[in-house]
Enzyme design. Structure first.
Site, mmCIF file in Angstrom:
data_model
loop_
_atom_site.group_PDB
_atom_site.id
_atom_site.type_symbol
_atom_site.label_atom_id
_atom_site.label_comp_id
_atom_site.label_asym_id
_atom_site.label_seq_id
_atom_site.Cartn_x
_atom_site.Cartn_y
_atom_site.Cartn_z
ATOM 1 N N ALA A 8 0.821 -1.206 0.000
ATOM 2 C CA ALA A 8 0.000 0.000 0.000
ATOM 3 C C ALA A 8 0.859 1.262 0.000
ATOM 4 O O ALA A 8 0.547 2.243 -0.690
ATOM 5 C CB ALA A 8 -0.942 -0.001 1.199
ATOM 6 N N TYR A 9 1.937 1.236 0.766
ATOM 7 C CA TYR A 9 2.837 2.396 0.804
ATOM 8 C C TYR A 9 3.448 2.651 -0.564
ATOM 9 O O TYR A 9 3.450 3.782 -1.062
ATOM 10 C CB TYR A 9 3.932 2.160 1.846
ATOM 11 C CG TYR A 9 4.967 3.262 1.899
ATOM 12 C CD1 TYR A 9 4.651 4.512 2.419
ATOM 13 C CD2 TYR A 9 6.262 3.042 1.442
ATOM 14 C CE1 TYR A 9 5.600 5.526 2.475
ATOM 15 C CE2 TYR A 9 7.223 4.046 1.498
ATOM 16 C CZ TYR A 9 6.885 5.279 2.014
ATOM 17 O OH TYR A 9 7.822 6.279 2.055
ATOM 18 N N ALA A 10 3.953 1.589 -1.204
ATOM 19 C CA ALA A 10 4.558 1.749 -2.525
ATOM 20 C C ALA A 10 3.523 2.209 -3.546
ATOM 21 O O ALA A 10 3.837 3.006 -4.437
ATOM 22 C CB ALA A 10 5.205 0.435 -2.972
ATOM 23 N N SER A 35 1.011 4.164 -2.952
ATOM 24 C CA SER A 35 0.798 5.599 -2.745
ATOM 25 C C SER A 35 1.932 6.416 -3.362
ATOM 26 O O SER A 35 1.712 7.496 -3.918
ATOM 27 C CB SER A 35 0.658 5.914 -1.251
ATOM 28 O OG SER A 35 1.903 5.846 -0.564
#
Length: 244
Positions: free
Chosen positions: A151-153, A155
């Site tokens: 999810a971080y990547a 974003s």
């Protein structure tokens, strides 16, 4: 009359943001030290800059609130007369395998990392002066494809997309727009929750056999916002020690 060049650095109360703010002050910028919630740490950054002979002021606000971001730029113009560099380091990172991720956590991260970047770069695009530079923050994890970073990547992939397009939208303005994509860097955000074995493994990923430092990343930002970086535009610069 010489016009003071001014930089807004979001998320500048600590970590990479603080190192960037201090480096740009050394480079001769008057710096707006933006913070989300920790005013004391932001004021400490201001004090460090002014003690070294620079000029700085702390201004708070939620980067994902477009009205708060507009107010940040309003106050910057009132303090220093204009904006010449915008460095958007503010972001949050929550890690979990996608199968186990909770959507309230994902939503909060996407709000800060994607909506926040949209809000900050929108105001930058509207207000930055000719000869200016906009720098967003991505991550080398996009290419490394490390588990738990889905999810971080995602974003940060959105951040890269909007950065490359904005560079073209500002045609004729003499404004550069680039992203910085750090690799593993020794900041509280990165080190939080990691044991010594994990930190050692991540340190060994680079041929230089260490984690990056906030100052390493600030050097890349200094290049992109300085005279030697004027021909670099619409790019993703990855200061990561060679991990990818």
């Amino acid at each position: 009359m010489t016009t003071t060049r001014t930089a807004i650095v979001t998320g500048a109360s600590g970590g990479i943001g603080r190192a960037v703010a201090q480096r740009l002050a050394t480079d001769g910028y008057a710096v707006v030290v933006h913070y989300a919630g920790n005013e004391q740490r932001a004021e400490e950054t201001v004090e460090a800059i002014t003690a070294a002979g620079g000029s700085a002021v702390a201004i708070g606000g939620d980067v994902a609130d477009e009205q708060a971001v507009a107010a940040l730029f309003d106050q910057t113009e009132q303090h220093f007369g204009g904006v010449d560099a915008v460095v958007h380091t503010a972001g949050i990172m929550q890690l979990a395998p996608l199968a186990e991720a909770e959507f309230d956590v994902i939503d909060r991260m996407l709000r800060t990392n994607i909506r926040g970047t949209l809000a900050v770069t929108q105001q930058a695009a509207r207000r930055i002066r000719r000869g200016g530079a906009i720098v967003t923050f991505s991550t080398s994890v996009i290419r490394l494809a490390l588990p738990t970073y889905t999810a971080y990547a995602a974003s940060k992939g959105a951040v890269e997309a909007m950065t490359l397009i904005l560079a073209k939208e500002l045609r004729g303005r003499d404004v550069t727009v680039n992203a910085v994509a750090p690799g593993p860097t020794a900041t509280p955000l990165f080190l939080d929750g990691k044991d010594e074995a994990t930190i050692s493994r991540l340190s060994s990923m680079s041929p230089l056999e260490r984690l990056g430092t906030p100052e390493d990343i600030a050097g890349a930002v200094s290049f992109l916002t300085g005279p030697d970086g004027r021909w670099v535009n619409g790019q993703v610069l990855a200061p990561n020690g060679g991990v990818a």
